[in-house]
Design an enzyme around this catalytic site. Structure first.
Site, PDB file in Angstrom:
ATOM      1  N   GLN A   1     -11.011   2.679   0.336  1.00 56.40           N
ATOM      2  CA  GLN A   1     -10.765   4.061   0.767  1.00 56.40           C
ATOM      3  C   GLN A   1     -11.728   5.023   0.084  1.00 56.40           C
ATOM      4  O   GLN A   1     -12.359   5.866   0.730  1.00 56.40           O
ATOM      5  CB  GLN A   1      -9.320   4.457   0.461  1.00 56.40           C
ATOM      6  CG  GLN A   1      -8.274   3.741   1.284  1.00 56.40           C
ATOM      7  CD  GLN A   1      -6.857   4.084   0.848  1.00 56.40           C
ATOM      8  OE1 GLN A   1      -6.633   4.591  -0.269  1.00 56.40           O
ATOM      9  NE2 GLN A   1      -5.896   3.803   1.701  1.00 56.40           N
TER      10      GLN A   1
ATOM     11  N   CYS B   1       3.518  10.221   4.318  1.00 62.70           N
ATOM     12  CA  CYS B   1       3.087   9.159   3.427  1.00 62.70           C
ATOM     13  C   CYS B   1       4.338   8.348   3.137  1.00 62.70           C
ATOM     14  O   CYS B   1       5.412   8.925   2.902  1.00 62.70           O
ATOM     15  CB  CYS B   1       2.498   9.730   2.142  1.00 62.70           C
ATOM     16  SG  CYS B   1       2.239   8.496   0.863  1.00 62.70           S
ATOM     17  N   THR B   2       4.228   7.043   3.155  1.00 55.43           N
ATOM     18  CA  THR B   2       5.430   6.219   3.059  1.00 55.43           C
ATOM     19  C   THR B   2       6.069   6.249   1.674  1.00 55.43           C
ATOM     20  O   THR B   2       7.166   5.740   1.495  1.00 55.43           O
ATOM     21  CB  THR B   2       5.140   4.760   3.467  1.00 55.43           C
ATOM     22  OG1 THR B   2       4.020   4.257   2.717  1.00 55.43           O
ATOM     23  CG2 THR B   2       4.845   4.673   4.962  1.00 55.43           C
ATOM     24  N   GLU B   3       5.387   6.880   0.688  1.00 59.32           N
ATOM     25  CA  GLU B   3       6.005   7.064  -0.630  1.00 59.32           C
ATOM     26  C   GLU B   3       6.746   8.388  -0.778  1.00 59.32           C
ATOM     27  O   GLU B   3       7.512   8.562  -1.733  1.00 59.32           O
ATOM     28  CB  GLU B   3       4.955   6.981  -1.748  1.00 59.32           C
ATOM     29  CG  GLU B   3       4.463   5.594  -2.074  1.00 59.32           C
ATOM     30  CD  GLU B   3       3.387   5.120  -1.116  1.00 59.32           C
ATOM     31  OE1 GLU B   3       3.181   3.897  -1.013  1.00 59.32           O
ATOM     32  OE2 GLU B   3       2.767   5.985  -0.464  1.00 59.32           O
TER      33      GLU B   3
ATOM     34  N   MET C   1       0.835  -1.204   0.000  1.00 59.21           N
ATOM     35  CA  MET C   1       0.000   0.000   0.000  1.00 59.21           C
ATOM     36  C   MET C   1       0.877   1.263   0.000  1.00 59.21           C
ATOM     37  O   MET C   1       0.893   2.004   0.965  1.00 59.21           O
ATOM     38  CB  MET C   1      -0.926  -0.026   1.220  1.00 59.21           C
ATOM     39  CG  MET C   1      -1.836  -1.235   1.273  1.00 59.21           C
ATOM     40  SD  MET C   1      -2.698  -1.424   2.838  1.00 59.21           S
ATOM     41  CE  MET C   1      -1.380  -2.003   3.932  1.00 59.21           C
TER      42      MET C   1
ATOM     43  N   THR D   1       1.955   1.832   5.898  1.00 55.86           N
ATOM     44  CA  THR D   1       1.331   3.001   5.284  1.00 55.86           C
ATOM     45  C   THR D   1       0.771   3.870   6.403  1.00 55.86           C
ATOM     46  O   THR D   1       0.269   3.348   7.396  1.00 55.86           O
ATOM     47  CB  THR D   1       0.198   2.605   4.318  1.00 55.86           C
ATOM     48  OG1 THR D   1      -0.669   3.722   4.098  1.00 55.86           O
ATOM     49  CG2 THR D   1      -0.639   1.477   4.895  1.00 55.86           C
ATOM     50  N   ASN D   2       0.865   5.182   6.230  1.00 57.92           N
ATOM     51  CA  ASN D   2       0.284   6.088   7.229  1.00 57.92           C
ATOM     52  C   ASN D   2      -1.241   6.085   7.172  1.00 57.92           C
ATOM     53  O   ASN D   2      -1.909   6.016   8.200  1.00 57.92           O
ATOM     54  CB  ASN D   2       0.791   7.511   6.999  1.00 57.92           C
ATOM     55  CG  ASN D   2       2.199   7.737   7.486  1.00 57.92           C
ATOM     56  OD1 ASN D   2       2.433   8.103   8.633  1.00 57.92           O
ATOM     57  ND2 ASN D   2       3.165   7.526   6.613  1.00 57.92           N
ATOM     58  N   THR D   3      -1.798   6.159   5.973  1.00 52.68           N
ATOM     59  CA  THR D   3      -3.244   6.312   5.823  1.00 52.68           C
ATOM     60  C   THR D   3      -4.020   5.215   6.538  1.00 52.68           C
ATOM     61  O   THR D   3      -5.012   5.484   7.230  1.00 52.68           O
ATOM     62  CB  THR D   3      -3.631   6.322   4.333  1.00 52.68           C
ATOM     63  OG1 THR D   3      -3.065   7.482   3.707  1.00 52.68           O
ATOM     64  CG2 THR D   3      -5.141   6.348   4.159  1.00 52.68           C
TER      65      THR D   3
END
Length: 239
Positions: A52, A196-198, A10, A83-85
């Site tokens: 989501q 955000c992990t990206e 994710m 993932t943060n979300t």
């Protein structure tokens, strides 16, 4: 060494970063050819994105809770949602397992507090910036986050989903993010959360107008600290 359980996919772009960081950190700590005891369950991100967009967070919690249970059954001594979300439903996932769920917001807050930061700008998906769960949990740590204005939130969200999650990194988008950070400096921000992990794929936290805190690196480091803690305690007792 405890086995680390990762709920990934994710997106898989950031999950690959987690895998590399965790193993690099273990090798740096242990030396030689050491690497992590790790289990990665990578989900189909398309299915998660659909949940989501539909606001079906209960469905998302059931899906990731199932994965967490599988990781624990496979031998994971801790679990990370990569993932943060999806930490919006972290409490529900944690309730499904008896091993620790290492929480990305709590670990990021520890890093901010250790550096004396109290007013960070959060760059993240729209869900993370707008749903309130991130700000509320940070406030519990004495940290008052800032978020960009509505137009800038859309810009950040679109860069994440339309570019970074698809493996595309554009200099023009990096410039847009820096412009957003510059405006936050004027508004009193004292640091930047790459929430955000990206985002670590496009922004270097050490080369920003303000101190940067990369949640991917912070989360991975917390997992390694947990995994090696028990092993090192045994080594100390043996010595």
């Amino acid at each position: 060494m405890e086995t680390i359980g990762l709920i990934g996919g994710m997106s898989f772009e950031s999950s690959a970063v987690y895998y590399r960081l965790v193993n690099e950190m273990v090798r740096a700590r242990k030396g030689g050819l050491a690497s992590a005891e790790l289990i990665l369950h990578s989900v189909n991100f398309e299915e998660i994105v659909a949940l989501q967009k539909a606001g079906n967070w209960d469905g998302a919690a059931r899906r990731l809770g199932d994965v967490a249970e599988r990781l624990q059954s496979a031998g994971a001594g801790c679990v990370l949602i990569c993932t943060n979300t999806m930490h919006l439903i972290a409490d529900e996932v944690a309730a499904r397992i008896s091993v620790p769920l290492i929480h990305i917001i709590d670990e990021t807050a520890k890093s901010l507090r250790a550096d004396g930061r109290k007013r960070p700008l959060l760059l993240a998906t729209r869900y993370t910036m707008e749903h309130g769960f991130y700000a509320e949990r940070m406030k519990g740590h004495g940290i008052d986050i800032m978020v960009p204005d509505a137009a800038d939130r859309t810009t950040v969200h679109d860069i994440i989903f339309n570019e970074l999650c698809a493996g595309r990194v554009h200099d023009s988008s990096r410039e847009k993010l820096i412009d957003i950070i510059d405006r936050a400096v004027d508004d009193g921000a004292d640091s930047i959360i790459l929430g955000c992990t990206e985002i670590c794929l496009i922004l270097d936290p050490t080369r920003l107008p303000l101190p940067g805190f990369d949640t991917t690196t912070i989360h991975a480091r917390a997992a390694v600290e947990f995994a090696l803690g028990a092993e090192e305690e045994v080594e100390e007792e043996a010595a």
